[in-house]
Every structure is written in structure tokens, then in C-alpha cells.
Design an enzyme around this catalytic site. Structure first.
Site, PDB file in Angstrom:
ATOM      1  CG  MET A  88      -6.277  -4.999  -4.729  1.00 36.76           C
ATOM      2  SD  MET A  88      -6.818  -5.967  -3.275  1.00 36.76           S
ATOM      3  CE  MET A  88      -5.280  -6.813  -2.842  1.00 36.76           C
ATOM      4  CG  ASN A  89       0.446  -3.813  -5.194  1.00 35.76           C
ATOM      5  OD1 ASN A  89       0.008  -2.686  -5.290  1.00 35.76           O
ATOM      6  ND2 ASN A  89       1.676  -4.042  -4.776  1.00 35.76           N
ATOM      7  CG  ASP A  90       2.443  -6.251  -2.130  1.00 36.97           C
ATOM      8  OD1 ASP A  90       2.171  -6.570  -3.285  1.00 36.97           O
ATOM      9  OD2 ASP A  90       3.580  -5.882  -1.762  1.00 36.97           O
ATOM     10  CD  GLN A 150       1.756  -1.121  -1.136  1.00 37.91           C
ATOM     11  OE1 GLN A 150       2.484  -0.631  -1.973  1.00 37.91           O
ATOM     12  NE2 GLN A 150       1.594  -0.591   0.069  1.00 37.91           N
ATOM     13  NE  ARG A 172      10.382  -3.889  -3.126  1.00 38.01           N
ATOM     14  CZ  ARG A 172      11.296  -3.961  -4.091  1.00 38.01           C
ATOM     15  NH1 ARG A 172      12.339  -3.171  -4.072  1.00 38.01           N
ATOM     16  NH2 ARG A 172      11.175  -4.847  -5.065  1.00 38.01           N
ATOM     17  CG  ASP A 173       8.264  -5.158   0.742  1.00 39.28           C
ATOM     18  OD1 ASP A 173       7.844  -4.003   0.568  1.00 39.28           O
ATOM     19  OD2 ASP A 173       8.573  -5.920  -0.192  1.00 39.28           O
ATOM     20  CD  GLU A 199       9.134  -7.581  -4.779  1.00 35.82           C
ATOM     21  OE1 GLU A 199       9.095  -6.382  -5.059  1.00 35.82           O
ATOM     22  OE2 GLU A 199       8.475  -8.441  -5.395  1.00 35.82           O
TER      23      GLU A 199
HETATM   24  C1  FRU Z   1       5.499  -6.600  -3.990  1.00 34.82           C
HETATM   25  C2  FRU Z   1       5.957  -5.149  -3.979  1.00 34.82           C
HETATM   26  C3  FRU Z   1       6.674  -4.810  -2.682  1.00 34.82           C
HETATM   27  C4  FRU Z   1       6.493  -3.328  -2.599  1.00 34.82           C
HETATM   28  C5  FRU Z   1       5.098  -3.155  -3.155  1.00 34.82           C
HETATM   29  C6  FRU Z   1       4.866  -1.862  -3.897  1.00 34.82           C
HETATM   30  O1  FRU Z   1       4.426  -6.793  -4.858  1.00 34.82           O
HETATM   31  O2  FRU Z   1       6.801  -4.890  -5.083  1.00 34.82           O
HETATM   32  O3  FRU Z   1       8.021  -5.213  -2.647  1.00 34.82           O
HETATM   33  O4  FRU Z   1       6.590  -2.835  -1.307  1.00 34.82           O
HETATM   34  O5  FRU Z   1       4.866  -4.243  -4.020  1.00 34.82           O
HETATM   35  O6  FRU Z   1       3.519  -1.714  -4.238  1.00 34.82           O
END
Ligand code: FRU
Length: 514
Positions: free
Chosen positions: A60-62, A78, A179-180, A244
């Protein structure tokens, strides 16, 4: 609370979602057995947090689109359900009645083969459009903005057939990324802020508007890295060339913009006038480098709550071997501090996890020795320590120490240099993990006591210092008895006014107890 059975069922669902990743000819039965083995490995992993939200397994990330809906907190994030590495991003989904106990729900978004998100559903936000929960997110590659709606209370999501809703960056703009999206309502319009930047100039947030979330018009930049205002000699793109995950919202009588600069998480408080944001006060949302890409939400109590991704601090090989990577931070309630800075504190709901309590009062802390406190310690704790620093040069807590001190982590307030640091030089005997100090500026006022609120959860450390600075870090002690807790001072003596320690209850059976 997620029961062990839910946990295993869910893992099967996760595996099914990722079936395309299985080698051709592998039977589902073998896959499920493998998954059971993975679950057992995860459940027995001493580095795996116990009371932080994280996916059942894998990457997982964001945090994405946190939203309070019909009495429940929904969190998306994510997620790669096919392995502990960032590839082919999905939106994982979990729900909580209380900000603390979570139940995993089926994956909300997955890439659609041949679609504008075929290579990943990247970060975004959630809004409610005339009663319909709607996600706005970035599809890759190239980076375009997409939309999905749920008609069944956030359980399943239908992608808009006309995706993408924004197909390119503004004409003529050579951006470093696009993005985002972060979307909000203003009178009868939707506004969308999107992370971007221009090479050699700096990070930037671009602003769009729409009547229906489908047809978007570019207005202008909302805010950009302003090189002309940096001290002479400083790198003109010191906040990076790509911002981001912008998060933009009102806070008391100000507006706040939080951006992740591919290094730090920078917040600005300031004025939002004529649809331009002018920062007046800036700082770091976290002093460490383990906390990234935060997103906020408002709940029914009107609280602005921020969540961040706590990334790993060990090698890719170690993450691969573990079978999981990435953790969601604890929620932080944001307010405007009396000093005009961002104030951050955990919500009282966290206290529901408190178990056995111990208290130590009024202890002189002498320089030169690192005595471990007898009978207290652990790797799943909430610690409140209040120090009178006196004339000491540095004062702090030692956590996760072996009895012989060969492994130990120091949380130090350096009064002379005005820094708060987590020193990981001796955190682990393993060679596969990050070392060195993490931290940043933190000055105590004259006569101010140091109030550390520390959450230890296996490999995660989250620190709230005097409700105005946060520091998140990762440590991976290798010894089973790295559990000791102590206090220390340098230069001159200090006094520990009080120390409260609670054992924290796990929120999911991540570790076998038998
Ligand atoms: C930030 C990021 C976002 C992108 C996402 C992809 O950590 O790079 O800019 O949408 O992660 O997983």
C-alpha cells in the site's frame, strides 16, 4: 474489529482479484494454500504493526479519498494486491465506525484493460455529488483524470464511460506530472486542484472548475513554488519540481494547502482570495521522511482529519520477504495553533485501544547514564512523557532497547540545536534497514515542558511533540527482547515530571498469539 475468519476470507478475495498474476496452470487450490501460508507468515511477523490500518497483505501507499459517509469512516488507499511492490495500482478500501477499528471491503478500483487507467488507478479523492459518492482519480499512462460512481453505498464502483474527464494538462504547459486531483464544492461549482510542476521552475497546483464533474475548464494555478521568495543562494526548486497529492481546505479563518514534494510533506496556511492561494505560514507536516502523501477529510463532528502513508525503511528484498509493505498513519486532527502554525493531535478515539496502564512520576534524569525503567516496555505502546528539561542540552526517551542496549532507539529533543530526532543508529542489528537520524526543527519555549506522545507499533514510531510537531519513523529491531524503555538527559540533569504507558490492543489478528 476484523475477525481472523474475515481476515482469511478477505485474503482469498485479494488473491482472486490478483489471479491473473498466478503462473499459467497454477490451480486456484494451490493459490489458496499459498495464501494461507502467507497469512500465517504475516500473522507471525514481529515487524507487522498491530493497531495501524494496513491491507491484508502486499503493497500500500497513499491514502485516497477518505470520506465520512452515513456514520462510517471510509478509507481508500493505493494498493497492489499482487505483491509487496508498487505496480498496477488498485484502490484498496476499508471502513470504520470509530476511526480505530477497521473492516476490509472489496477492492474499489482496479485498472481496466484498454481503458485510460489500464496501467493503474492512481491517487485521488472522494466527493458526494447530489447524493452519489464519486471518486475522481488519476489514470495512467499518460496521466489523465477519471471518475467512478457508487450507487450501492460505496461497495461497488462504476467507471464513467466517457473517461477520462481531463485528458491532458493545460495546452502549451510542459508539466513534470499531472495527477492526484482534490475536489471541493464552492457555491454552484466544483473546483479541482491537481498536482503538477514545471521543470526548472518548481512544483505547482493547477486549478480547474466544473458544473458537473465531467466537463472541466482550466482556470489558472492555485499556488506554486515561489523561487523569488526563497533566501538568496537557496535552490530555486527546493520544494521540488513536482507537487504530488495536493490537499486544499479551510481551517479556522485560514486555508491550508498540503503538498508532497517528492521529499517532504509541506503545509502552507494562508489566504484564499479570488481563487488564488497565498501562503502566509509554512512548515512540515512531519519532521521525518517516513510519512508521505497525506489526505484529509471532515467528519460529522466537523473535525479535519489527516491520514498519511507510512513507508518502509528497509530494503526491497526485505519487503519482498515479508510479503507486505506500507502502513496507514494514525489519524491526526488538524487545528490552527495559537502560534499560527498547524497543530496536530491524535483524536480521543485512539484511547479505546488502551489496555494495561503504568505510571511513573517525578524522576530525576541524570546525564551520562541510560537506565532502563524496571517493569515497563513493549512494542505496542502509547507513551506520554512530560519532561522539565532544566539546563540539559538534550533530553528524551529510549525505546525498543535490549537489556544490554545493543539495540535501542533514541527519541531526542536537542535543546541546543532546536531539533527533535529519532536516532536509529542502533535500532537494529540487521543490515537490511535504514539507519541514522530522522527529524527536524523543534524548539521548546522558555519554561516550556517537553510533552512527548509516542505510539510504538512494531516497526512504526509516531511521535506528537507538544501537539505542534509530528515525527514518524520506521525501526526494525531484530531481537525478541528489544522491548525496554528508558529516559535520558545530556549535558545537565533534567526531570521526568510524569510518564504514562499504556499497552495498546491489536485491531486485527496480524500476529499469531499461540
Ligand atoms: C505519491 C504518488 C502519487 C501517485 C501515487 C501512485 O506517493 O506518487 O503522486 O498518484 O503515488 O501510486
Amino acid at each position: 474489529m476484523v475477525s481472523r475468519r474475515d481476515f482469511l476470507n478477505l485474503s482469498a478475495a485479494t488473491l482472486l482479484a490478483g489471479r491473473n498474476a498466478l503462473p499459467r496452470g497454477t490451480s486456484m487450490r494451490v493459490g489458496l494454500m499459498k495464501n494461507e501460508l502467507l497469512q500465517r507468515r504475516l500473522a507471525g511477523d514481529p515487524q507487522r504493526p498491530q493497531y495501524h490500518l494496513m491491507p491484508p497483505a502486499n503493497w500500500m501507499n497513499d491514502p485516497n479519498g477518505p470520506i465520512f459517509w452515513k456514520g462510517q469512516y471510509h478509507m481508500f488507499y493505493q494498493h497492489n494486491p499482487n505483491g509487496p511492490f508498487p505496480e498496477s495500482m488498485n484502490w484498496g478500501h476499508a471502513v470504520s465506525p470509530d476511526l480505530v477499528h477497521w473492516k476490509h471491503l472489496p477492492i474499489a478500483l482496479s485498472p481496466t484493460p484498454g481503458g485510460p487507467d489500464k496501467d493503474g488507478c492512481w491517487s485521488g479523492c472522494a466527493v458526494v455529488d447530489r447524493g452519489v459518492p464519486t471518486l475522481i482519480y488519476t489514470g495512467v499512462f499518460p496521466q489523465v483524470q477519471c471518475l467512478a460512481r457508487s450507487e450501492d453505498g460505496l461497495m461497488t464502483w462504476r467507471k464513467f464511460t466517457g473517461n477520462p474527464v481531463i485528458a491532458t494538462p493545460p495546452q502549451g504547459m510542459e508539466t513534470t506530472g499531472f495527477r492526484d486531483p482534490c475536489v471541493w464544492r464552492e457555491a454552484d461549482e466544483w473546483l479541482l486542484a491537481i498536482g503538477s510542476g514545471i521543470k526548472g521552475q518548481g512544483g505547482m497546483v493547477l486549478l480547474y472548475r466544473s458544473k458537473d464533474l465531467i466537463q472541466w475548464d482550466y482556470l489558472h494555478f492555485l499556488c506554486k513554488g515561489r523561487k523569488e521568495e526563497l533566501p538568496p543562494g537557496e535552490d530555486p526548486v527546493s520544494t521540488g519540481e513536482m507537487w504530488e497529492c495536493p490537499d486544499f481546505f479551510p481551517l479556522a479563518d485560514k486555508h491550508a494547502l498540503i503538498v508532497s514534494t517528492q521529499g517532504a510533506v509541506v503545509y502552507s496556511l494562508g489566504a484564499y482570495v479570488n481563487r488564488y492561494f497565498r501562503p502566509e505560514h509554512q512548515g512540515k507536516a512531519d519532521l521525518g521522511d517516513s510519512y508521505y502523501a497525506p489526505r484529509s477529510m471532515v467528519d460529522e463532528k466537523g473535525r479535519r482529519i489527516l491520514w498519511g502513508w507510512i513507508r518502509e525503511g528497509r530494503s526491497d528484498a526485505a519487503q519482498h520477504a515479508a510479503g507486505w509493505a506500507g502502513v496507514m498513519s494514525l489519524p491526526r486532527v488538524l487545528t490552527l495553533g495559537p502560534d499560527g502554525a498547524l497543530a496536530m493531535a491524535p483524536p480521543p478515539e485512539i484511547e479505546a485501544l488502551r489496555g494495561k496502564h503504568q505510571r511513573v512520576e517525578s524522576l530525576p534524569v541524570l546525564p551520562g547514564s541510560f537506565p532502563l525503567l524496571k517493569g515497563v516496555g513493549g512494542d505496542g505502546l502509547e507513551i506520554h512523557a512530560e519532561f522539565e528539561p532544566g539546563t540539559s542540552e538534550a533530553v528524551g526517551l529510549m525505546v525498543r532497547s535490549t537489556p544490554d542496549g545493543k539495540e535501542q532507539t533514541l527519541i531526542t529533543c536537542h535543546r541546543s540545536s532546536g531539533q527533535l530526532l529519532v536516532d536509529r543508529e542502533r535500532s537494529s542489528l540487521s543490515q537490511d534497514v535504514g539507519r541514522g537520524a530522522q527529524g527536524g526543527p523543534f524548539a521548546l519555549g522558555e519554561d516550556e515542558t517537553l510533552k512527548l506522545r509516542v505510539f510504538l507499533d512494531a516497526s512504526v514510531i509516531e511521535i506528537f511533540a507538544n501537539d505542534r510537531a509530528c515525527l514518524t519513523s520506521r525501526i526494525y529491531p531484530s531481537q525478541a527482547d528489544s522491548l525496554g524503555l528508558g529516559v535520558f538527559a545530556r549535558g545537565n540533569k533534567a526531570r521526568l515530571k510524569s510518564l504514562d504507558i499504556w499497552e495498546m490492543r491489536p485491531i486485527s489478528p496480524n500476529r499469531l498469539t499461540t
